[in-house]
Design a protein around this motif. Structure first.
Motif, PDB file in Angstrom:
ATOM      1  N   VAL A 104      50.371  47.355  32.215  1.00 54.36           N
ATOM      2  CA  VAL A 104      50.047  47.645  33.617  1.00 54.36           C
ATOM      3  C   VAL A 104      50.896  46.787  34.571  1.00 54.36           C
ATOM      4  N   ASP A 105      51.464  45.719  34.044  1.00 51.94           N
ATOM      5  CA  ASP A 105      52.346  44.871  34.872  1.00 51.94           C
ATOM      6  C   ASP A 105      53.585  45.632  35.351  1.00 51.94           C
ATOM      7  N   ILE A 106      53.926  46.734  34.672  1.00 58.88           N
ATOM      8  CA  ILE A 106      55.047  47.557  35.159  1.00 58.88           C
ATOM      9  C   ILE A 106      54.715  48.021  36.572  1.00 58.88           C
ATOM     10  N   ILE A 107      53.430  48.292  36.798  1.00 62.22           N
ATOM     11  CA  ILE A 107      53.041  48.798  38.115  1.00 62.22           C
ATOM     12  C   ILE A 107      52.938  47.654  39.121  1.00 62.22           C
ATOM     13  N   ASN A 108      52.194  46.608  38.752  1.00 64.68           N
ATOM     14  CA  ASN A 108      51.898  45.620  39.786  1.00 64.68           C
ATOM     15  C   ASN A 108      52.552  44.248  39.606  1.00 64.68           C
ATOM     16  N   GLY A 109      53.449  44.148  38.615  1.00 57.52           N
ATOM     17  CA  GLY A 109      54.084  42.848  38.381  1.00 57.52           C
ATOM     18  C   GLY A 109      55.383  42.671  39.156  1.00 57.52           C
ATOM     19  N   GLU A 110      56.101  41.628  38.792  1.00 57.56           N
ATOM     20  CA  GLU A 110      57.377  41.302  39.448  1.00 57.56           C
ATOM     21  C   GLU A 110      58.448  42.354  39.114  1.00 57.56           C
ATOM     22  N   PRO A 111      59.455  42.514  39.992  1.00 61.01           N
ATOM     23  CA  PRO A 111      60.520  43.503  39.740  1.00 61.01           C
ATOM     24  C   PRO A 111      61.197  43.342  38.373  1.00 61.01           C
ATOM     25  N   VAL A 112      61.318  42.116  37.894  1.00 68.99           N
ATOM     26  CA  VAL A 112      62.010  41.899  36.626  1.00 68.99           C
ATOM     27  C   VAL A 112      61.307  42.657  35.495  1.00 68.99           C
ATOM     28  N   LEU A 113      59.996  42.784  35.575  1.00 69.70           N
ATOM     29  CA  LEU A 113      59.258  43.502  34.529  1.00 69.70           C
ATOM     30  C   LEU A 113      59.588  44.988  34.560  1.00 69.70           C
ATOM     31  N   ARG A 114      59.753  45.524  35.769  1.00 70.05           N
ATOM     32  CA  ARG A 114      60.124  46.948  35.886  1.00 70.05           C
ATOM     33  C   ARG A 114      61.555  47.165  35.391  1.00 70.05           C
ATOM     34  N   ARG A 115      62.431  46.241  35.739  1.00 74.59           N
ATOM     35  CA  ARG A 115      63.821  46.381  35.252  1.00 74.59           C
ATOM     36  C   ARG A 115      63.863  46.307  33.723  1.00 74.59           C
ATOM     37  N   ASP A 116      63.121  45.359  33.163  1.00 79.85           N
ATOM     38  CA  ASP A 116      63.093  45.244  31.697  1.00 79.85           C
ATOM     39  C   ASP A 116      62.561  46.520  31.060  1.00 79.85           C
ATOM     40  N   GLU A 117      61.552  47.089  31.688  1.00 73.01           N
ATOM     41  CA  GLU A 117      60.967  48.324  31.164  1.00 73.01           C
ATOM     42  C   GLU A 117      62.027  49.436  31.133  1.00 73.01           C
ATOM     43  N   LEU A 118      62.767  49.565  32.227  1.00 71.35           N
ATOM     44  CA  LEU A 118      63.836  50.573  32.279  1.00 71.35           C
ATOM     45  C   LEU A 118      64.889  50.285  31.217  1.00 71.35           C
ATOM     46  N   ASP A 119      65.324  49.022  31.172  1.00 75.30           N
ATOM     47  CA  ASP A 119      66.403  48.654  30.251  1.00 75.30           C
ATOM     48  C   ASP A 119      65.994  48.861  28.795  1.00 75.30           C
ATOM     49  N   ASN A 120      64.775  48.402  28.456  1.00 69.43           N
ATOM     50  CA  ASN A 120      64.334  48.553  27.066  1.00 69.43           C
ATOM     51  C   ASN A 120      64.247  50.016  26.680  1.00 69.43           C
ATOM     52  N   PHE A 121      63.811  50.830  27.615  1.00 62.45           N
ATOM     53  CA  PHE A 121      63.694  52.244  27.287  1.00 62.45           C
ATOM     54  C   PHE A 121      65.072  52.903  27.201  1.00 62.45           C
ATOM     55  N   LEU A 122      65.950  52.564  28.128  1.00 66.15           N
ATOM     56  CA  LEU A 122      67.299  53.151  28.083  1.00 66.15           C
ATOM     57  C   LEU A 122      68.032  52.748  26.807  1.00 66.15           C
ATOM     58  N   ALA A 123      67.705  51.560  26.290  1.00 64.93           N
ATOM     59  CA  ALA A 123      68.342  51.114  25.038  1.00 64.93           C
ATOM     60  C   ALA A 123      67.868  51.952  23.845  1.00 64.93           C
TER      61      ALA A 123
END
Ligand code: ATP
Ligand code: MG
Length: 367
Positions: free
Chosen positions: A122-141
């Protein structure tokens, strides 16, 4: 599809060899018994890192031992193994093997996709931007086997440029290498940007049907629209991105020298998730945020299936807490109709909806 897991001294699990089910797998037991450790071992065998915030790699070995191994066997007969060794001098070494041959973990997520939904997702929604970027990056990988390498290249260039900027801000070194770093960053950043754009547009193109097929947000006769908005650090149309990014860096050279670090680029990208036009991180209830995060995972599942032609393994750690009865059942329904292979952990059997209980196998062997 995952077939078998063999664990030796992995955290609190000293010895386990278990065949897993093709669809639903349930891991139910008291707090602290090792449910998350077990589920995490699947992720660990592919990514070489845990999905929870990690301490040191030392933590992967149970305290009384100097060796641990996580082995997963997959449907096509392929075997992944991570072994960790602690020497007499307390030095840790790790080896990753695919079919008994050393392998780089960079290539594994694309071959053995595993997706996780855990309490901290749930931190993807309400956490720091770095968590959203990591989510994108991990998925794109997972989707693009070369993404991790390009990201590492970008990060490396950024590190070098930052070192130069720091020196310059202290009045040391020369300015001439900056243009070189900026060129590299613009080129590599252009790749990252195009993939991130692609993914966010993809999410938006399928989220509505994902919402409909899961039944989430379709309540009180009102459809609620989930939308993702990209907030890139560099505003440019895709074709002009590299040139625009390079110009921004060149134009702001003095500014970056004064602060002593890089101020622009994909490392500053972010995205917002809107529900009916309002930002979920500020506006949504905890349960709504959780469902939105779950929908994003389900959308990821669909994208992997479509793009790679394989069905990813889904780890659902403690997924049911915070979901109401209706949403638990909807989750179960969706998992079962898609016939996906999933692992659900829970401390309480009563929170697992009947449809999942009836169609899953229990994995109690290590309890
Ligand atoms: N390296 C390690 N060696 C031994 N035990 C460890 C190690 N790392 C973690 N543990 C322990 O493993 C136990 C199981 O942790 P885990 O998170 O898997 O529990 P869980 O069953 O998921 O509990 P919960 O229901 O609270 O989520 C914990 O007591 C934890 O302290
Ligand atoms: Mg747990």
């Amino acid at each position: 599809m995952l077939k078998k897991i063999v664990l030796k001294n992995y955290r609190n699990i000293s010895n386990l060899e278990i065949e897993v089910g093709e669809t639903g797998n349930l891991i139910i037991g008291d707090n602290g018994i090792g449910k998350t450790n077990f589920a995490e071992s699947i992720f660990y065998s592919v990514y070489g890192k845990p999905f929870r915030t990690s301490g040191s790699i030392d933590d992967f070995i149970g305290p009384e031992y100097n060796f641990s191994s996580v082995l997963t066997k997959w449907g096509n007969g392929e075997i992944l193994e991570v072994s960790t060794q602690r020497s007499m001098e307390k030095k840790i070494t790790r080896n990753f093997k695919l079919n008994a041959k050393k392998v780089s973990t960079k290539l594994l997520p694309n071959k053995f996709p595993v997706l996780v939904f855990a309490p901290n997702t749930v931190d993807i929604i309400n956490g720091e931007p770095v968590l959203r970027r990591d989510e994108l990056d991990n998925f794109l990988a997972i989707i693009f086997s070369e993404y991790r390498e390009e990201l590492d290249r970008y990060k490396n260039l950024l590190k070098n440029k930052n070192a130069t900027l720091k020196m310059l801000s202290e009045g040391k070194g020369g300015i001439d290498t900056l243009e070189f770093w900026n060129k590299g960053l613009a080129k590599s950043g252009n790749y990252l940007n195009s993939k991130r754009r692609w993914l966010l547009a993809y999410f938006n193109s399928i989220l509505e049907s994902t919402q409909k097929s899961t039944g989430f947000y379709n309540f009180k006769e009102k459809e609620r629209e989930l939308l993702i908005v990209f907030n890139p650090s560099i505003q440019a149309i895709e074709e002009n991105y590299e040139a625009t990014f390079f110009k921004k860096l060149q134009d702001n050279m003095q500014k970056e020298i004064i602060v002593g670090k890089s101020l622009y680029g994909p490392q500053k990208d972010d995205f917002s998730i809107l529900l009916d036009g309002k930002e979920l991180r500020f506006f949504g209830s905890r349960g709504q945020q959780r469902i939105a995060a779950l929908l994003l995972k389900i959308a990821q599942y669909q994208i992997v299936k479509k793009e790679l032609g394989v069905s990813p393994v889904l780890i659902l750690d403690d997924i049911m807490s915070e979901l109401d009865f209706g949403n638990r059942t909807k989750t179960g329904q969706f998992l079962l109709t898609e016939k996906m292979q999933f692992f659900i952990t829970s401390a309480d059997k009563n929170e697992i909806p009947t449809n999942i209980l009836q169609n899953s196998i229990n994995l109690p062997a290590f309890l």
